[in-house]
Design a protein around this motif. Structure first.
Motif, PDB file in Angstrom:
ATOM      1  N   GLY A 243       0.808  -1.206   0.000  1.00  0.00           N
ATOM      2  CA  GLY A 243       0.000   0.000   0.000  1.00  0.00           C
ATOM      3  C   GLY A 243       0.843   1.259   0.000  1.00  0.00           C
ATOM      4  N   ARG A 244       0.207   2.355  -0.379  1.00  0.00           N
ATOM      5  CA  ARG A 244       0.914   3.620  -0.608  1.00  0.00           C
ATOM      6  C   ARG A 244       1.496   4.191   0.681  1.00  0.00           C
ATOM      7  NH1 ARG A 244      -2.393   7.675  -4.187  1.00  0.00           N
ATOM      8  NH2 ARG A 244      -2.175   5.816  -5.523  1.00  0.00           N
ATOM      9  N   ALA A 245       0.726   4.163   1.773  1.00  0.00           N
ATOM     10  CA  ALA A 245       1.204   4.763   3.019  1.00  0.00           C
ATOM     11  C   ALA A 245       2.433   4.042   3.552  1.00  0.00           C
ATOM     12  CB  ALA A 245       0.089   4.760   4.061  1.00  0.00           C
ATOM     13  N   ALA A 246       2.395   2.710   3.532  1.00  0.00           N
ATOM     14  CA  ALA A 246       3.543   1.939   4.015  1.00  0.00           C
ATOM     15  C   ALA A 246       4.754   2.143   3.126  1.00  0.00           C
ATOM     16  CB  ALA A 246       3.175   0.463   4.101  1.00  0.00           C
ATOM     17  N   ALA A 247       4.538   2.166   1.803  1.00  0.00           N
ATOM     18  CA  ALA A 247       5.641   2.364   0.874  1.00  0.00           C
ATOM     19  C   ALA A 247       6.303   3.723   1.086  1.00  0.00           C
ATOM     20  CB  ALA A 247       5.150   2.232  -0.560  1.00  0.00           C
ATOM     21  N   LYS A 248       5.505   4.741   1.347  1.00  0.00           N
ATOM     22  CA  LYS A 248       6.060   6.077   1.583  1.00  0.00           C
ATOM     23  C   LYS A 248       6.870   6.109   2.862  1.00  0.00           C
ATOM     24  CE  LYS A 248       4.714  10.935   2.056  1.00  0.00           C
ATOM     25  NZ  LYS A 248       3.577  11.904   2.063  1.00  0.00           N
ATOM     26  N   ALA A 249       6.400   5.433   3.914  1.00  0.00           N
ATOM     27  CA  ALA A 249       7.118   5.422   5.190  1.00  0.00           C
ATOM     28  C   ALA A 249       8.442   4.676   5.086  1.00  0.00           C
ATOM     29  CB  ALA A 249       6.237   4.790   6.266  1.00  0.00           C
ATOM     30  N   VAL A 250       8.462   3.580   4.346  1.00  0.00           N
ATOM     31  CA  VAL A 250       9.677   2.775   4.220  1.00  0.00           C
ATOM     32  C   VAL A 250      10.695   3.456   3.307  1.00  0.00           C
ATOM     33  CG1 VAL A 250      10.600   0.581   3.376  1.00  0.00           C
ATOM     34  CG2 VAL A 250       8.482   0.625   4.716  1.00  0.00           C
ATOM     35  N   GLY A 251      10.214   4.139   2.277  1.00  0.00           N
ATOM     36  CA  GLY A 251      11.125   4.781   1.335  1.00  0.00           C
ATOM     37  C   GLY A 251      11.679   3.789   0.329  1.00  0.00           C
ATOM     38  N   GLU A 252      12.645   4.234  -0.446  1.00  0.00           N
ATOM     39  CA  GLU A 252      13.192   3.402  -1.519  1.00  0.00           C
ATOM     40  C   GLU A 252      14.129   2.322  -1.014  1.00  0.00           C
ATOM     41  OE1 GLU A 252      14.950   5.849  -4.491  1.00  0.00           O
ATOM     42  OE2 GLU A 252      13.061   6.823  -5.040  1.00  0.00           O
ATOM     43  N   GLY A 253      14.640   2.458   0.188  1.00  0.00           N
ATOM     44  CA  GLY A 253      15.562   1.475   0.723  1.00  0.00           C
ATOM     45  C   GLY A 253      17.000   1.779   0.361  1.00  0.00           C
ATOM     46  N   LEU A 254      17.913   1.008   0.955  1.00  0.00           N
ATOM     47  CA  LEU A 254      19.344   1.172   0.762  1.00  0.00           C
ATOM     48  C   LEU A 254      19.838   0.225  -0.327  1.00  0.00           C
ATOM     49  CD1 LEU A 254      20.281   1.169   4.555  1.00  0.00           C
ATOM     50  CD2 LEU A 254      20.056   3.177   3.069  1.00  0.00           C
ATOM     51  N   PRO A 255      21.040   0.458  -0.881  1.00  0.00           N
ATOM     52  CA  PRO A 255      21.601  -0.490  -1.850  1.00  0.00           C
ATOM     53  C   PRO A 255      21.746  -1.876  -1.227  1.00  0.00           C
ATOM     54  CG  PRO A 255      22.831   1.571  -1.863  1.00  0.00           C
ATOM     55  CD  PRO A 255      21.899   1.643  -0.696  1.00  0.00           C
ATOM     56  N   TYR A 256      21.465  -2.892  -2.033  1.00  0.00           N
ATOM     57  CA  TYR A 256      21.561  -4.261  -1.534  1.00  0.00           C
ATOM     58  C   TYR A 256      22.991  -4.619  -1.148  1.00  0.00           C
ATOM     59  CZ  TYR A 256      16.824  -5.383  -3.205  1.00  0.00           C
ATOM     60  OH  TYR A 256      15.471  -5.434  -3.401  1.00  0.00           O
ATOM     61  N   VAL A 257      23.113  -5.390  -0.072  1.00  0.00           N
ATOM     62  CA  VAL A 257      24.389  -5.977   0.322  1.00  0.00           C
ATOM     63  C   VAL A 257      24.677  -7.160  -0.596  1.00  0.00           C
ATOM     64  CG1 VAL A 257      25.607  -7.179   2.180  1.00  0.00           C
ATOM     65  CG2 VAL A 257      24.112  -5.240   2.710  1.00  0.00           C
ATOM     66  N   LYS A 258      25.911  -7.319  -1.017  1.00  0.00           N
ATOM     67  CA  LYS A 258      26.318  -8.441  -1.867  1.00  0.00           C
ATOM     68  C   LYS A 258      27.154  -9.436  -1.060  1.00  0.00           C
ATOM     69  CE  LYS A 258      24.266  -6.415  -5.237  1.00  0.00           C
ATOM     70  NZ  LYS A 258      22.935  -6.907  -5.637  1.00  0.00           N
ATOM     71  N   LEU A 259      27.254 -10.638  -1.596  1.00  0.00           N
ATOM     72  CA  LEU A 259      27.968 -11.695  -0.890  1.00  0.00           C
ATOM     73  C   LEU A 259      29.382 -11.295  -0.500  1.00  0.00           C
ATOM     74  CD1 LEU A 259      26.748 -14.652  -3.086  1.00  0.00           C
ATOM     75  CD2 LEU A 259      26.255 -14.389  -0.666  1.00  0.00           C
ATOM     76  N   CYS A 260      30.119 -10.721  -1.441  1.00  0.00           N
ATOM     77  CA  CYS A 260      31.513 -10.399  -1.166  1.00  0.00           C
ATOM     78  C   CYS A 260      31.653  -9.233  -0.199  1.00  0.00           C
ATOM     79  CB  CYS A 260      32.259 -10.109  -2.468  1.00  0.00           C
ATOM     80  SG  CYS A 260      32.609 -11.619  -3.406  1.00  0.00           S
ATOM     81  N   ASP A 261      30.602  -8.424  -0.032  1.00  0.00           N
ATOM     82  CA  ASP A 261      30.645  -7.365   0.969  1.00  0.00           C
ATOM     83  C   ASP A 261      30.841  -7.933   2.364  1.00  0.00           C
ATOM     84  OD1 ASP A 261      30.140  -5.539  -1.047  1.00  0.00           O
ATOM     85  OD2 ASP A 261      27.982  -5.455  -0.654  1.00  0.00           O
ATOM     86  N   LEU A 262      30.357  -9.157   2.565  1.00  0.00           N
ATOM     87  CA  LEU A 262      30.416  -9.793   3.880  1.00  0.00           C
ATOM     88  C   LEU A 262      31.429 -10.933   3.929  1.00  0.00           C
ATOM     89  CD1 LEU A 262      26.587  -9.947   4.595  1.00  0.00           C
ATOM     90  CD2 LEU A 262      28.216  -8.232   5.380  1.00  0.00           C
ATOM     91  N   GLY A 263      32.247 -11.068   2.885  1.00  0.00           N
ATOM     92  CA  GLY A 263      33.210 -12.163   2.865  1.00  0.00           C
ATOM     93  C   GLY A 263      32.582 -13.516   2.653  1.00  0.00           C
ATOM     94  N   LEU A 264      31.396 -13.563   2.003  1.00  0.00           N
ATOM     95  CA  LEU A 264      30.701 -14.823   1.800  1.00  0.00           C
ATOM     96  C   LEU A 264      30.823 -15.353   0.375  1.00  0.00           C
ATOM     97  CD1 LEU A 264      27.384 -14.117   3.744  1.00  0.00           C
ATOM     98  CD2 LEU A 264      29.362 -15.416   4.517  1.00  0.00           C
TER      99      LEU A 264
END
Length: 279
Positions: A243-264
Motif C-alpha cells: 500500500g501507498r502509506a507503508a511504501a512512503k514510510a519505508v522509502g526506496e531502501g538502501l543499496p543491496y548488500v552483496k555476498l563479497c561485501d560480507l566475505g561470503l
C-alpha cells in the motif's frame, strides 16, 4: 542476485543446488496451513535453528497432490518495534517472515515463487507489510560442521524487498551443535514462564543437568557449562510494504548488500556462495 548455488535443507543439514536449474511451478501447489502442529514439526526437523516462532500465518509448499516440501511462517516478533520503518499505526497489521525452509528435493528458484505467492495472499488479507531478516553470520558446531553458512537474503532481493539496514549487533549464545539459544528462552527459564520446559530441554540435551532448584541459578550454571558466547554483527533487515502509506514510510531502501561485501563469496572462503533456503 546471481550466485553459483542455492542452499537447501534436510534434517538441519545444508546441501546445494545449481541456481540456474529450471523450476516448474506446475509441479507444486501452495496452501495455507491452518494449525501450528504440521508447520512446527517440519520447521523443527529441517530448519538449521531447530526452533519455531510465534506464528501468525503458515503456508506449505506441496508437490502437486503429494508431500509437504517447504514451509513459510509469518510470525509475531518479540517487540513490535521490529516493524519499523513501517508506519507505527500499521504495526498491528504487519508480520515478520520468521521461517523459510525448503527440502533438498525442490529445484532452485522455488523460493521466490513460493514467497511471492504467500506475500500476495497476505496482501489480499489486508496486511500492511512484512519484514524479514537474513543472518549473515556463519556458525559451526564444536566438531567444525557448518550448520549455517550465512546468507544475505538473496530471495528477498530477488523479490524486490527494500533493504533498510542492519539490526543491532550483540552477543549470541551457541549450543554445542551450533544452534543459537535465544535470550527469550533464557528469560523464560529465569521467570518460570510458559515455554520454560522446552527452553530448559535444549540445555539439558546439550549436556546440562536437569532443571532443579532456583531457575536463575540453574540457568547461569547451565549456560556456563554448555554454551559459547560469540559476537554477532547484526542481521540484514528487509521490508515489503503493502500500500501507498507503508511504501512512503519505508522509502526506496538502501543499496543491496552483496555476498563479497560480507566475505561470503567463493573468492573469500572455501565455501560456495549461497542464497537463503532457510531464512
Amino acid at each position: 542476485v546471481i550466485t553459483d548455488v542455492t542452499q537447501v535443507w534436510r534434517a538441519r543439514r545444508a546441501s546445494y543446488r545449481p541456481a540456474g536449474e529450471p523450476f516448474d511451478p506446475r509441479a507444486y501447489e501452495v496452501a495455507p496451513i491452518a494449525q501450528d502442529a504440521i508447520a512446527r514439526a517440519f520447521v523443527v526437523e529441517h530448519h538449521y535453528s531447530g526452533t519455531y516462532p510465534a506464528a501468525r500465518r503458515r503456508f506449505g509448499l506441496y508437490q502437486r497432490g503429494g508431500a509437504l516440501v517447504g514451509v513459510v511462517v509469518f510470525s509475531v516478533p518479540v517487540r513490535a518495534e521490529v516493524f519499523a520503518p513501517m508506519p507505527r499505526e500499521a504495526w498491528s497489521a504487519c508480520a515478520e517472515l520468521g521461517r523459510l525452509v525448503l527440502l533438498d528435493t525442490v529445484q532452485s528458484n522455488a523460493e521466490s515463487w513460493f514467497v511471492r505467492w504467500c506475500l500476495d495472499a497476505l496482501t489480499r488479507e489486508g496486511f500492511a507489510g512484512v519484514v524479514s531478516f537474513s543472518d549473515p553470520f556463519r556458525r559451526h558446531a564444536l566438531d567444525g560442521t557448518v550448520v549455517h553458512a550465512g546468507h544475505i537474503g538473496g530471495v528477498y532481493q530477488a523479490l524486490g524487498a527494500r533493504y533498510v539496514g542492519r539490526a543491532r549487533p550483540g552477543a549470541m549464545l551457541l549450543l554445542p551443535d551450533g544452534r543459537s539459544l535465544s535470550p527469550r528462552a533464557v528469560a523464560k527459564i529465569r521467570a518460570g514462564h510458559r515455554g520454560r520446559e522446552y527452553a530448559a530441554a535444549q540445555l539439558v540435551a546439550a549436556g546440562a543437568p536437569p532443571l532443579d532448584g532456583d531457575p536463575g541459578t540453574w540457568v547461569d550454571t547451565a549456560l556456563e557449562q554448555v554454551t559459547r558466547r560469540v559476537r554477532h554483527p547484526g542481521n540484514l533487515k528487509y521490508a515489503w510494504p503493502f500500500g501507498r502509506a507503508a511504501a512512503k514510510a519505508v522509502g526506496e531502501g538502501l543499496p543491496y548488500v552483496k555476498l563479497c561485501d560480507l566475505g561470503l563469496c567463493a573468492g573469500a572462503r572455501m565455501h560456495r556462495p549461497t542464497c537463503a533456503r532457510a531464512a
